[in-house]
Design an enzyme around this catalytic site. Structure first.
Site, PDB file in Angstrom:
ATOM      1  CD  GLU A  38      -2.736   1.064   2.126  1.00  0.00           C
ATOM      2  OE1 GLU A  38      -3.872   2.466   2.349  1.00  0.00           O
ATOM      3  OE2 GLU A  38      -2.352   0.394   3.304  1.00  0.00           O
ATOM      4  NE  ARG A 262       5.650  -8.212  11.230  1.00  0.00           N
ATOM      5  CZ  ARG A 262       5.537  -7.534  10.009  1.00  0.00           C
ATOM      6  NH1 ARG A 262       3.744  -7.452   9.124  1.00  0.00           N
ATOM      7  NH2 ARG A 262       4.951  -6.262   9.955  1.00  0.00           N
ATOM      8  CE  LYS A 272       2.753   0.338   5.723  1.00  0.00           C
ATOM      9  NZ  LYS A 272       2.474   0.191   4.830  1.00  0.00           N
TER      10      LYS A 272
END
Length: 563
Positions: A38, A262, A272
């Site tokens: 994104e 992850r 983030k």
């Protein structure tokens, strides 16, 4: 695809899945993977793990790898992030074809109308708080929305009016009609579209409704012909919804979503949200602060893309989320730079050393290896004279047990030059601190002359005082204090950030060849570590260097659990 070489014993679980699909001819098209960021932030080392995993699998099986921007939320996205992400991916050595989810807006909308006509989606008027209350818990089923049984005709009319902008943001959503009693909360009639009255960075005001990620993503994969939609483990519970969308839209040879672990790294912040708080709160100098794990921060620090690829390769595929010791990344950086970085003598905390019996006006030009690990890099000429700088820590007036460097009456070698013996430590009368060292040298001990009549316990690096280049050297360590614990509800970054994570040496003296160093160029500072020229060099009026990594780390390297 039976002619593929059998390397299944050496393959991780994702590679085995892809190989089995090829052998069973599950797809009539080539293998295709993608990375779908994104554009609302910057990539970090965890992103690199996902990028290189997807790209590596596509390359391994002769397929293709796409970069697709998942830009379906106009409130946070910006073209500056698009440009930064493209730059980072090219820096990693990849040139994927670039796509934008917003280019598929009409096709995603048509898919929503198709589900409405099938009776598989409905417009719901519940508020966000009411939807959460109706959703149920992990142990209790959800409750059907009072709007769940609207007719397809009414839902279609309401949805088209949503698109036309007749309703306020948050007043209605389009929901999938699946199962409010499902044990998987993701399948309890999830939202597919929401109303957002805000301009989009690419499509402007063309739309005021936007698809949710879980709806848009599988459709985007199908449009691009993706075969394996690989994502991190937190999306595993979302796989049934991905498959529901593919099934209800009658997608032939539908992409498969599969998950891998992850990547987390000790002492490194990869959230983030946390990174944004650190930047916007002024706790770091920006998104490219060399202490951050962002790719632009690592690039500015001097880390090479090859070392990141080596690091990811060393980790391999991980099935569950794992934490990797930062020492493993440091090791990969050293392995990459060791044969490639040119040596440079740099004195970071200088003290003057005067050789009393050396001719005062003479300058010798000594030949010193550029890199002892790589003979092809040749040698460089380094000036030597009567007045030099050495490291202040390399002298001790009253040496403690085990100190093997320079002290009164002790002889040491100057790297690539002569043996010197300290005769006096001259102190500043005002402060009592040692201001300079007086020495004598033995002309017969010139390096390369074949002299080996006596041994010394230390070899010191140095720079000529007359020719020294003044520089600023920035040392970076772990951003957070060792005892720092992060909290979901909020963090007091002022107390968590280690004030010694950035230390500036602004009195450093480097050998003459440093004056021509270009931003991004990397060196090994003898006995110190690997350094890169910072872009600030162009405006600082003197070279500015960042520590990339120290020469050694005594910690034992540990790898994550892997398959």
């Amino acid at each position: 695809m039976a002619d593929l070489p059998d390397r299944s014993r050496d393959e991780h679980f994702i590679a085995r899945i892809i190989r089995e699909d090829l052998e069973q001819a599950a797809y009539s098209r080539p293998i295709a993977t993608r990375f779908p960021p994104e554009p609302n932030g910057y990539l970090h080392i965890g992103s690199a793990f996902a990028i290189l995993t997807n790209a590596g699998l596509a390359e391994r099986f002769g397929g293709r790898f796409n970069l697709r921007f998942d830009d379906t939320n106009p409130l946070k996205e910006d073209m500056k992030y698009v440009r930064a992400i493209e730059t980072d991916i090219r820096w990693l050595g990849l040139e994927p074809e670039v796509f934008f989810g917003s280019d598929y807006a009409e096709r995603i909308y048509e898919s929503a109308e198709y589900l409405i006509r099938k009776g598989k989606a409905y417009v719901c008027d519940l508020s966000p708080d009411e939807m959460n209350a109706y959703r149920g818990t992990l142990t209790e089923p959800g409750i059907d929305s009072p709007y769940r049984e609207r007719s397809p005709e009414l839902n279609l009319d309401l949805f088209r009016r949503m698109r036309a902008g007749e309703f306020a943001a948050g007043s209605r959503v389009l929901r999938a009609k699946i199962d409010m009693a499902s044990p998987n909360p993701t399948l309890r009639d999830p939202a597919l579209y929401r109303i957002i009255h805000a301009p989009h960075y690419r499509t402007g005001s063309a739309w005021c409704i936007y698809p949710m990620y879980d709806f848009a993503h599988p459709i985007q994969d199908a449009i691009e012909g993706i075969t394996h939609s690989l994502c991190s483990i937190e999306f595993k519970d979302h796989r049934p919804l991905y498959e529901w969308v593919m099934r209800e839209l009658d997608i032939p040879e539908a992409p498969k979503q599969r998950e891998f672990g992850r990547l987390n790294i000790t002492g490194v912040v990869t959230s983030k949200r946390y990174l944004r708080e650190l930047v916007e709160g002024g706790y770091v100098s920006g998104w490219d602060d060399p202490r951050l794990p962002t790719l632009m921060g690592l690039r500015r620090r001097g880390v090479t893309p090859e070392s990141i690829r080596r690091f990811i390769g060393d980790i391999g595929m991980i099935r569950t989320s794992s934490t990797v010791d930062i020492a493993l990344l440091d090791h990969a950086v050293r392995q990459d730079l060791k044969p490639a970085a040119r040596n440079l003598m740099a004195v970071l905390d200088p003290i003057k050393l005067i050789i009393d019996n050396y001719p005062e006006s003479e300058t010798e030009w000594l030949e010193i290896e550029n890199n002892p690990e790589n003979e092809s890099m040749g040698r460089r000429r380094v000036p030597f004279g009567r007045e030099l700088y050495i490291e202040r820590e390399d002298f001790m007036e009253e040496p403690v047990k085990g100190f093997r460097r320079l002290s009164p009456g002790v002889e040491v070698r100057l790297k690539g030059a002569y043996f010197v013996t300290c005769t006096e430590a001259v102190k500043d009368p005002a402060t009592g601190e040692i201001a300079e060292l007086r020495c004598t040298y033995d002309p017969a001990t010139k390096s390369g002359s074949g002299f080996d009549a006596r041994k010394v316990k230390a070899t010191l690096h140095w720079v000529s005082a007359k020719h020294a280049v003044e520089a600023e050297v920035r040392h970076y360590g772990a951003l957070l204090r060792p005892e720092a614990k992060l909290a979901e509800s909020g963090n007091d970054w002022a107390s968590l950030v280690d004030p010694e994570s950035r230390i500036v040496r602004d009195r450093a003296r480097l050998e003459l060849s440093a004056v021509s160093a270009e931003p991004g160029e990397r060196f090994q500072f003898v006995r110190h570590g690997y350094y890169a020229v910072d872009p600030d060099t162009e405006t600082a009026g003197k070279p500015v260097f960042n520590l990339i990594v120290s020469l050694k780390d005594g910690k034992k390297l540990s790898k994550p659990a892997r398959e």
